[in-house]
Enzyme design. Structure first.
Site, mmCIF file in Angstrom:
data_model
loop_
_atom_site.group_PDB
_atom_site.id
_atom_site.type_symbol
_atom_site.label_atom_id
_atom_site.label_comp_id
_atom_site.label_asym_id
_atom_site.label_seq_id
_atom_site.Cartn_x
_atom_site.Cartn_y
_atom_site.Cartn_z
ATOM 1 N N ARG A 12 -16.250 18.802 -44.333
ATOM 2 C CA ARG A 12 -17.229 19.304 -43.355
ATOM 3 C C ARG A 12 -18.556 18.563 -43.511
ATOM 4 N NH1 ARG A 12 -19.738 25.364 -43.376
ATOM 5 N NH2 ARG A 12 -21.279 24.959 -41.800
ATOM 6 N N GLU A 69 -39.810 11.366 -35.410
ATOM 7 C CA GLU A 69 -39.415 10.506 -34.290
ATOM 8 C C GLU A 69 -38.012 10.869 -33.812
ATOM 9 O OE1 GLU A 69 -40.091 8.371 -31.309
ATOM 10 O OE2 GLU A 69 -41.585 7.945 -32.857
ATOM 11 N N GLU A 76 -36.752 14.937 -26.189
ATOM 12 C CA GLU A 76 -36.835 14.237 -24.904
ATOM 13 C C GLU A 76 -35.492 14.254 -24.184
ATOM 14 O OE1 GLU A 76 -38.401 10.327 -25.527
ATOM 15 O OE2 GLU A 76 -40.453 11.047 -25.717
ATOM 16 N N GLU A 85 -35.945 16.571 -12.893
ATOM 17 C CA GLU A 85 -37.118 16.300 -12.056
ATOM 18 C C GLU A 85 -38.378 16.601 -12.862
ATOM 19 O OE1 GLU A 85 -35.683 20.267 -11.957
ATOM 20 O OE2 GLU A 85 -34.669 18.556 -11.062
ATOM 21 N N LEU A 86 -39.480 16.024 -12.419
ATOM 22 C CA LEU A 86 -40.747 16.222 -13.121
ATOM 23 C C LEU A 86 -41.146 17.691 -13.084
ATOM 24 C CD1 LEU A 86 -42.797 13.133 -11.848
ATOM 25 C CD2 LEU A 86 -41.638 13.424 -14.040
ATOM 26 N N HIS A 87 -41.583 18.169 -14.234
ATOM 27 C CA HIS A 87 -42.052 19.550 -14.335
ATOM 28 C C HIS A 87 -43.181 19.585 -15.352
ATOM 29 C CE1 HIS A 87 -42.152 23.831 -15.212
ATOM 30 N NE2 HIS A 87 -41.454 24.021 -14.091
ATOM 31 N N LYS A 94 -42.668 17.186 -24.062
ATOM 32 C CA LYS A 94 -42.563 15.787 -24.483
ATOM 33 C C LYS A 94 -43.859 15.296 -25.118
ATOM 34 C CE LYS A 94 -39.068 14.010 -21.331
ATOM 35 N NZ LYS A 94 -38.801 12.946 -20.356
ATOM 36 N N ASP A 95 -44.984 15.649 -24.520
ATOM 37 C CA ASP A 95 -46.275 15.204 -25.055
ATOM 38 C C ASP A 95 -46.550 15.817 -26.426
ATOM 39 O OD1 ASP A 95 -46.574 13.752 -22.740
ATOM 40 O OD2 ASP A 95 -48.159 15.021 -21.890
#
Length: 128
Positions: A12, A69, A76, A85-87, A94-95
């Site tokens: 495992r 990272e 991401e 889509e952008l939201h 993400k920022d």
């Protein structure tokens, strides 16, 4: 595949380690910043070894940056999957993850300077 419930099962563990390495390979292949951070870390560790400076703080700082990272890369991917889509909230997630990597990188730079500059200065001073 169902787990047998044992945390000490070698098969495992080996399987889980394979998944982890697959994630690291993916990040190395697809993320330019990860590649830069890997090689900056290798350089910092080589310089520390050559200068006989303490390796532990440099290695821990490198591990922190690389680990964050990887988390940033994973976040991401999940955000892109959940919100193609952008939201505004996707941007915040993400920022913030990128900000965590930036803070860790700044901290690693400080560790590198504190640990490596004194022996480097002594080595350069020994030339004169």
């Amino acid at each position: 595949m169902r787990s047998d419930g044992s945390a000490l099962n070698l098969r495992r563990w080996w399987r889980s380690a394979g998944f982890a390495w697959a994630g690291i390979r993916h990040a190395y292949r697809s993320q330019a910043n990860f590649r830069i951070e890997v090689w900056a870390g290798v350089l910092a560790l080589v310089v520390a070894a050559l200068l006989r400076a303490p390796l532990a703080p440099v290695a821990l700082a490198c591990a922190l940056v690389l680990g964050l990272e990887l988390v940033n890369t994973a976040l991401e991917a999940v955000v892109d999957l959940a919100s193609p889509e952008l939201h505004p909230l996707a941007k915040v997630a993400k920022d913030a993850a990128a900000g965590a990597v930036l803070i860790a990188s700044a901290g690693a730079l400080v560790v590198g300077l504190v640990v490596l500059l004194p022996p480097l200065w002594a080595w350069v001073g020994g030339w004169g």
